[in-house]
Design an enzyme around this catalytic site. Structure first.
Site, PDB file in Angstrom:
ATOM      1  CD  GLU A 287      -0.637  -4.073  15.237  1.00  0.00           C
ATOM      2  OE1 GLU A 287      -0.751  -2.854  14.951  1.00  0.00           O
ATOM      3  OE2 GLU A 287      -0.574  -4.966  14.367  1.00  0.00           O
TER       4      GLU A 287
ATOM      5  CB  SER B 126       2.721  -8.009   4.300  1.00  0.00           C
ATOM      6  OG  SER B 126       3.515  -6.838   4.378  1.00  0.00           O
TER       7      SER B 126
ATOM      8  CG  ASN C 193      -1.305   3.442  10.807  1.00  0.00           C
ATOM      9  OD1 ASN C 193      -1.173   2.819   9.748  1.00  0.00           O
ATOM     10  ND2 ASN C 193      -1.215   2.863  11.982  1.00  0.00           N
TER      11      ASN C 193
ATOM     12  NE  ARG D  66       3.148  -8.066   0.588  1.00  0.00           N
ATOM     13  CZ  ARG D  66       3.878  -6.972   0.751  1.00  0.00           C
ATOM     14  NH1 ARG D  66       3.308  -5.797   0.813  1.00  0.00           N
ATOM     15  NH2 ARG D  66       5.196  -7.057   0.836  1.00  0.00           N
TER      16      ARG D  66
ATOM     17  CB  SER E  21      -0.962   0.070   1.198  1.00  0.00           C
ATOM     18  OG  SER E  21      -0.919  -1.072   1.974  1.00  0.00           O
TER      19      SER E  21
HETATM   20  I1  8IG Z   1      -1.279   0.460   6.514  1.00  0.00           I
HETATM   21  O1  8IG Z   1      -0.874  -0.013  12.440  1.00  0.00           O
HETATM   22  C1  8IG Z   1      -1.023  -0.488   8.247  1.00  0.00           C
HETATM   23  N1  8IG Z   1      -0.824  -1.800   8.290  1.00  0.00           N
HETATM   24  N2  8IG Z   1      -0.231  -4.527  12.000  1.00  0.00           N
HETATM   25  N3  8IG Z   1      -0.553  -2.242  12.224  1.00  0.00           N
HETATM   26  C2  8IG Z   1      -0.433  -3.349  11.441  1.00  0.00           C
HETATM   27  N4  8IG Z   1      -0.506  -3.296  10.129  1.00  0.00           N
HETATM   28  C3  8IG Z   1      -0.710  -2.104   9.570  1.00  0.00           C
HETATM   29  C4  8IG Z   1      -0.846  -0.932  10.307  1.00  0.00           C
HETATM   30  C5  8IG Z   1      -0.758  -1.006  11.713  1.00  0.00           C
HETATM   31  N5  8IG Z   1      -1.048   0.075   9.446  1.00  0.00           N
END
Ligand code: 8IG
Length: 271
Positions: free
Chosen positions: A192, A211, A234, A91, A38
């Site tokens: 999480e 991933s 984020n 993926r 992404s």
């Molecule tokens: I975009 O905050 C993305 N993928 N585990 N945690 C996890 N995967 C993510 C996150 C995240 N943001």
């Protein structure tokens, strides 16, 4: 319905997939492979000239995406320097529940297609408080929290220097400001809890994702040199005062896409 990877030899099936790619692209062998996560999607167009685009579903062993109906593509690109790059836009995530063989099939296929470098990219949550959404970082190491591995049986493979220091240095010749961190792979698909993020931090993690660790292990098994990039879309749960929203994650990816795609294309151009 049974899938070839559920019963067959995963390395033989990857060889078949590589033959499919050679036939469908007209390119006998590739040098570098890159999986676009992404936020990284636009770099394919910046890498060089696209020689062929193949729907992943035409290649042996690739699964249909579970969520959206849209089919991922595999592209063969030639860089200005004449390097052959296999771009994997399809993926399979561990949380799709089809097992780890299907998760790493693209990596094994890339190796069978000749690639000696595997570039893995993803969107992920950041734990370091100084990071902000939209920032790309290098992966320096990982902690695999899935409880699973693509290695089967008594296959003991060294994971020291899994994320090539040489390639991280090369990336920093393109952008000296690139920070790096330890990628924690959670099973997902839930993000999480704040307590899980604190656990990841306490055990040495800086990036939360779903991933890349399993793919990197398979790449190492195949003898490839690995470069990993995360786009921090984020701050991980509890690190920022606001809750995570999927829309926010998508928007941060979109906003950063042009800049990080150019970065990735420039780095791959130097490999
Ligand atoms: I975009 O905050 C993305 N993928 N585990 N945690 C996890 N995967 C993510 C996150 C995240 N943001």
């Amino acid at each position: 319905m049974t899938h070839p990877l559920d019963t067959g030899d995963p390395f033989g099936i990857a060889q078949e997939a590589a033959s499919d790619i050679a036939r469908l692209t007209g390119v006998a062998s590739h040098d570098v492979a890159v999986t676009l996560g992404s936020g990284w999607g636009r770099s394919a167009d910046l890498l060089g000239e696209t020689v062929a685009t193949v729907p992943a579903t035409e290649v042996t062993g690739f699964s249909k995406p579970a969520l959206d109906g849209h089919v991922g593509t595999i592209r063969s690109i030639v860089t200005p320097a004449g390097r052959r790059v296999l771009v994997i836009g399809a993926r399979t995530h561990y949380y799709e529940g089809h097992g780890v063989r299907r998760v790493v099939h693209s990596v094994r296929t890339a190796a069978a297609a000749g690639a000696t470098t595997m570039v893995l990219t993803n969107g992920a949550g950041g734990i370091k408080p100084e990071w902000s959404p939209g920032q790309p970082v290098l992966i320096s190491d990982h902690i695999n929290l899935t409880g699973d591995s693509p290695l089967e049986g008594a296959t003991f493979i060294d994971m020291t220097d899994l994320y090539s220091a040489r390639l991280r240095e090369l990336a920093r010749t393109v952008d000296a400001s690139l920070d790096e961190g330890v990628y924690c792979q959670f099973r997902g698909p839930n993000y999480e809890t704040p307590a899980e993020v604190q656990m990841a931090k306490a055990i040495g993690g800086h990036i939360c994702g779903m991933s890349t660790a399993l793919e990197a292990i398979a790449a190492r098994q195949a003898g490839m040199e690995v470069l990993g990039f995360s786009l921090i879309t984020n701050l991980a749960a509890g690190i920022s005062p606001t809750p995570l929203s999927h829309e926010e994650v998508i928007e941060a990816g979109r906003a950063a896409e042009g800049r990080i795609s150019q970065l990735l294309a420039d780095v791959i151009g130097k490999i």
